[in-house]
Design an enzyme around this catalytic site. Structure first.
Site, PDB file in Angstrom:
ATOM      1  N   ASP A 162       0.841  -1.197   0.000  1.00 56.38           N
ATOM      2  CA  ASP A 162       0.000   0.000   0.000  1.00 56.38           C
ATOM      3  C   ASP A 162       0.881   1.254   0.000  1.00 56.38           C
ATOM      4  O   ASP A 162       2.115   1.143   0.095  1.00 56.38           O
ATOM      5  CB  ASP A 162      -0.913  -0.050   1.244  1.00 56.38           C
ATOM      6  CG  ASP A 162      -2.267   0.589   0.976  1.00 56.38           C
ATOM      7  OD1 ASP A 162      -2.383   1.383   0.027  1.00 56.38           O
ATOM      8  OD2 ASP A 162      -3.211   0.306   1.749  1.00 56.38           O
ATOM      9  N   ASP A 223     -10.568   2.738  -3.253  1.00 59.27           N
ATOM     10  CA  ASP A 223     -11.000   1.509  -2.570  1.00 59.27           C
ATOM     11  C   ASP A 223     -12.483   1.260  -2.823  1.00 59.27           C
ATOM     12  O   ASP A 223     -13.293   2.200  -2.804  1.00 59.27           O
ATOM     13  CB  ASP A 223     -10.846   1.676  -1.054  1.00 59.27           C
ATOM     14  CG  ASP A 223      -9.408   1.512  -0.599  1.00 59.27           C
ATOM     15  OD1 ASP A 223      -8.510   1.338  -1.439  1.00 59.27           O
ATOM     16  OD2 ASP A 223      -9.197   1.558   0.634  1.00 59.27           O
TER      17      ASP A 223
END
Ligand SMILES: *[C@@H]1O[C@H](CO)[C@@H](O)[C@H](O)[C@H]1NC(C)=O
Ligand SMILES: *[C@@H]1O[C@H](CO)[C@@H](O)[C@H](O)[C@H]1NC(C)=O
Ligand SMILES: *[C@@H]1O[C@H](CO)[C@@H](O)[C@H](O)[C@H]1NC(C)=O
Ligand SMILES: *[C@@H]1O[C@H](CO)[C@@H](O)[C@H](O)[C@H]1NC(C)=O
Length: 411
Positions: A162, A223
């Protein structure tokens, strides 16, 4: 070696001029499939209040058990992936990452052994930055090498890296550095980069040729969350930017529109079909984030649809495109191997009745097979028509739903 030089050498020796090579770790030749904790289980760390739903080795072990017992593994869902919130709050005395000792008493190596004993693979999560999105241990530029080695020692099979809490410059150094560090471990580790999503997902800020040389898959956009509006926003973004995104994908390198949320609370059965159909057209990684212990039979049967998985996993590895769009309708098409195609008719209207459509092959540029084409309705699991250029097939699509066809030449 620089990729450009490699192409020149290959061209010299083989008189072949090919495109630049993707990441050459031999992995993810078709979009990877499995289960990941994030969308469903988030950063639940309170195992006293939520013993069966907290991020702990027990959760991953039970999902591994379910993947095997309920037929998922045999269909290709073989990765069990940890996401954020697994680590302790400090590194160990040697400067290595370590898991929360209460929630992961066997360590990540112990969990990897368990997952491997079931014939599955284990994925882990890291974050290039001073801490993860959830506030756990990050990977700094100086710890990239030691973290890669640690993951390899634990016998991890995939890394999602990430990008919270770093800047663009750090990411432009850190993501390539991790790719090389993983390679240097000698262990085959699928590398999933969230890098493009932190640079708004598009050229010129994102160079997809470069990303494809470094990563096996990458998140491009926001997301997902447990809602139809988010699924549709993702579909629209991938359609709107397909000219930049579609050429980036191929065997070993995939765009990732994010997790499958089918089996959770936000999508009805029609909308679940729509997510799955468009993800398969996009040649997307199939990572479910749901609870395999309590998933409904309806959701399970969609996720286990063999023809759907066959489309997603097609060996040609060519991402599909949106070929038509109006206010409440989109038509998506993916070219598959052996002259086959997938077609998705998506009705985005959030009102009214099912809409009528007619399928005719010549306007879709599906032609050339002298005899004709068998048309399968993927979710109805049946052959619905045999078409030549003179025939049409009529059908209806519910609001916020899709009809997905598999088109097979009979020559
Ligand atoms: C490392 O990279 C080389 C060159 O691209 C490749 O041949 C090799 O398979 C890679 N090894 C691993 C473990 O990914
Ligand atoms: C990015 O972070 C580094 C510290 O790692 C700092 O030196 C640099 O100035 C930052 N760059 C930008 C553009 O903020
Ligand atoms: C993108 O990356 C590739 C491969 O590293 C490189 O050859 C190319 O010049 C880059 N393109 C741009 C516009 O920077
Ligand atoms: C989920 O995504 C939708 C669409 O982008 C957004 O409107 C909504 O606020 C999001 N929900 C949450 C809880 O983040």
């Amino acid at each position: 070696m620089h990729c450009g030089i490699l192409v020149v050498l290959v061209a010299f020796f083989l008189t072949l001029v090919g495109p630049c090579q993707p990441l050459d770790n031999g992995l993810a030749r078709t979009p990877p499939m499995g289960w990941i904790a994030w969308e469903r289980f988030r950063c639940t760390t309170d195992c006293n209040s939520y013993p069966d739903h907290c991020i702990s080795e027990e959760l991953f072990k039970v999902m591994a058990d379910k993947l095997v017992e309920d037929g998922w593994k045999d269909l290709g869902y073989k990765y069990v992936n940890i996401d954020d919130c697994w680590s302790a709050m400090v590194r160990d005395v040697n400067g290595k990452l370590q898991p929360d000792p209460e929630r992961f008493p066997s360590g990540i190596k112990g969990l990897a052994d368990y997952v491997h004993s079931k014939g599955l693979k284990l994925g882990i999560y890291g974050d290039l930055g001073h801490s993860t999105c959830g506030g756990y241990l990050g990977t700094l530029l100086e710890t990239v090498d030691v973290d890669a080695k640690t993951f390899a020692e634990w016998e991890v099979d995939m890394l999602k890296l990430d990008g919270c809490n770093s800047n663009s410059t750090e990411r432009s150094i850190g993501y390539p550095k991790m790719s090389h560090a993983l390679n240097a471990t000698g262990r085959q580790i699928v590398y999933s980069c969230s890098w493009p999503a932190y640079e708004d997902g598009l050229p010129p800020k994102v160079n997809y040729t470069l990303i494809g040389e470094l990563c096996n898959l990458w998140r491009n956009y926001d997301d997902i969350n447990d809602s139809w509006s988010k699924v549709l926003a993702i579909i629209n973004w991938f359609g709107d930017h397909q000219e930049d995104l579609q050429p980036a994908a191929g065997p070993g390198r995939w765009n990732d529109p994010d997790m499958l949320i089918v089996g959770n609370f936000g999508l009805n059965q029609d909308q679940s079909k729509a997510q799955l159909a468009i993800w398969a057209i996009l040649a997307a990684p199939f990572f479910m984030s749901n609870d395999l212990r309590t998933i409904s039979a309806d959701a399970k049967s969609l996720l286990q649809n063999k023809l759907l998985i066959h489309i997603d996993q097609d060996k040609l590895g060519q991402q599909g495109v949106r070929i038509k769009k109006d206010e409440d309708f989109q038509l998506w098409k993916r070219k598959l191997s052996h002259g086959q195609f997938a077609l998705a008719y998506l009705n985005t209207a959030e009102l009214g009745e099912a809409k009528s459509f007619t399928l005719s092959l010549p306007p879709l540029r599906i032609e050339g097979c002298s005899h004709g084409y068998n048309i399968y309705d993927v979710f109805d699991k049946k052959l619905v028509a045999f078409l030549t250029s003179n025939h049409t097939h009529s059908f209806r699509v519910n609001p916020t739903s899709v009809v997905l066809f598999f088109v097979r030449p009979i020559c």
